[in-house]
Design an enzyme around this catalytic site. Structure first.
Site, short mmCIF file in Angstrom:
data_model
loop_
_atom_site.label_atom_id
_atom_site.label_comp_id
_atom_site.label_asym_id
_atom_site.label_seq_id
_atom_site.Cartn_x
_atom_site.Cartn_y
_atom_site.Cartn_z
N ASP A 135 0.81 -1.22 0.00
CA ASP A 135 0.00 0.00 0.00
C ASP A 135 0.85 1.27 0.00
O ASP A 135 0.33 2.35 -0.28
CB ASP A 135 -0.93 0.03 1.22
CG ASP A 135 -1.98 -1.06 1.17
OD1 ASP A 135 -2.39 -1.43 0.06
OD2 ASP A 135 -2.38 -1.55 2.24
N MET A 177 -6.08 -3.40 -4.40
CA MET A 177 -5.91 -3.26 -2.96
C MET A 177 -5.53 -1.84 -2.57
O MET A 177 -4.86 -1.13 -3.32
CB MET A 177 -4.87 -4.25 -2.44
CG MET A 177 -5.38 -5.67 -2.34
SD MET A 177 -4.16 -6.78 -1.57
CE MET A 177 -5.19 -8.25 -1.37
N GLU A 230 -9.90 -0.51 -3.39
CA GLU A 230 -10.95 -1.17 -2.61
C GLU A 230 -11.55 -0.25 -1.55
O GLU A 230 -12.69 -0.43 -1.13
CB GLU A 230 -10.39 -2.43 -1.94
CG GLU A 230 -9.28 -2.16 -0.93
CD GLU A 230 -8.70 -3.44 -0.34
OE1 GLU A 230 -9.28 -4.50 -0.57
OE2 GLU A 230 -7.66 -3.35 0.33
N ARG A 274 -18.18 -4.78 -16.38
CA ARG A 274 -17.75 -5.94 -15.60
C ARG A 274 -16.73 -5.51 -14.54
O ARG A 274 -16.04 -4.50 -14.71
CB ARG A 274 -17.10 -7.00 -16.50
CG ARG A 274 -18.06 -7.60 -17.52
CD ARG A 274 -19.05 -8.53 -16.84
NE ARG A 274 -19.90 -9.20 -17.82
CZ ARG A 274 -21.04 -8.73 -18.29
NH1 ARG A 274 -21.46 -7.53 -17.88
NH2 ARG A 274 -21.76 -9.40 -19.16
N LEU A 281 -3.64 -11.81 -5.73
CA LEU A 281 -2.69 -11.85 -6.84
C LEU A 281 -1.65 -10.74 -6.68
O LEU A 281 -0.48 -10.91 -7.03
CB LEU A 281 -3.45 -11.68 -8.16
CG LEU A 281 -2.64 -11.57 -9.45
CD1 LEU A 281 -2.06 -12.94 -9.78
CD2 LEU A 281 -3.51 -11.07 -10.59
#
Length: 356
Positions: A135, A177, A230, A274, A281
């Site tokens: 991060d 993430m 996210e 989508r 991953l």
């Protein structure tokens, strides 16, 4: 000198490279160095477990992903809670540190790991932290090891998703993430040529997302790529408490904003939409050359700090230099993307949307 090493929190590429560098430096530069690995992060220290890390164990791990020590998450809020036995987890860790006879403990981890490391320092343990997280949100350091590898993995993933988006004429939301900070989404989104980037630091308006998608299609672009962290928030959820936000989303069967945003885009623009959640991953695999070098430099510098008796600190990167900060000064703080900073301004200047 008897040295303990643990890896805590989420795994990432570069952990083994740091472990190796600490060991190689210590065996080469510290007289009578003994190095021990503590399994399962702080969990192993709570249980008083450790095992020797000989030179042969350190061989061949530079390019290996994950961590040979194993890792776990130990909630910071639980560290000082006294159990029925009359001891807290912090008490047990300090007692086991002393019982093992450690002269120094290296803690490889992110923001939560550093907070616990600061507690250990306050209780008299000699601790040196190392900044690990994909991060890149640890306060006081320009970059963390593991981040660049994750950027490359995410960029490659978006490149691959882009070919499917182009083939089918779809809008593809790629969830990346980053619950509190949007560094990974921002860097990989720019590198992969995303049309829009949504990060926690810049709450978005779903209507503006739809307008952007529609305009992009009108210009003749046959598809859209939206990189979403996210932790990205629609403006309507900014003032909600975490529990309220969780309730609202769980009622829709969702945990992040991505799925609901996809529904809105498809309904309002007609663009087939989508969602691709990259998930774990992003954490795994072989560290890139940059992270191998960075992790090695950080580990070697941490070993030097131990030799010099400088404890209660965490290693950091400042420009091209490796330096350190006091754990007490950075623990509990996060480094966020500046919404008005140079990199966001650049992205906007080349037409990347943020829907803010």
């Amino acid at each position: 000198m008897k040295i303990g090493i643990l890896t805590s929190g989420g795994d990432c590429s570069g952990l083994n490279a740091v472990i190796r560098a600490i060991g190689l430096y210590a065996y080469s530069n510290i007289k009578n160095a003994e190095i021990y690995g503590i399994p399962d992060g702080y969990g192993g220290l709570i249980r008083g477990e450790y095992f020797p890390l000989k030179k042969d164990v350190l061989s061949g791990i530079l390019d290996r992903g994950g961590t040979i020590l194993g890792t776990s998450r130990q909630p910071f809020k639980q560290m000082t809670v006294v159990s029925e036995s009359g001891e807290s987890r912090l008490d047990k860790m300090c007692a086991n540190y002393k019982k093992a006879g450690f002269d120094c403990l290296f803690t490889l981890g992110g923001a939560g790991t550093h907070k616990t490391a600061a507690l250990l320092c306050m209780e008299g343990c000699n601790v040196i932290g190392l900044p690990k997280t994909i991060d890149n949100d640890i306060y006081g350091t320009d970059i963390t090891f593991g981040f660049q590898t994750a950027v490359e993995v995410v960029t490659d993933s978006i490149d691959r998703i882009k070919t499917t988006a182009a083939s089918h004429g779809r809008t593809m939301i790629v969830e990346i993430m980053g619950n509190k900070a949007g560094w990974l989404t921002l860097h990989s989104g720019i590198a992969a040529g995303a049309d829009m980037i949504l990060i926690p630091e810049l709450p978005f308006e779903p209507e503006k997302v739809c307008e952007f998608v529609s305009e992009n299609l009108k210009k003749g672009n046959g598809y859209n790529i939206i990189a979403v962290a996210e932790g990205a928030l629609p403006a309507s959820e900014v003032k909600l408490k975490k529990s309220e936000r969780t309730f609202v989303r769980s009622a829709r069967g969702e945990t992040t904003a991505s799925m609901h945003l996809a529904e809105i885009i498809q309904q309002q623009t007609g663009s087939e939409t989508r969602v691709s959640v990259l998930g774990y991953l992003q954490r795994g695999g072989t560290p890139c050359a940059y992270d191998r070098l960075l992790a090695s430099r950080l580990g070697g510098f941490a070993g030097q700090l131990a030799k010099e008796g400088k404890f209660g600190v965490t290693v950091a990167v400042s420009g091209s230099k490796i330096t350190f900060n006091a754990l007490s000064e950075i623990a509990g703080k996060y480094k966020f993307v500046d919404p008005n900073g140079q990199i966001v301004s650049f992205a906007k200047s080349i037409g990347i949307g943020f829907a803010d």
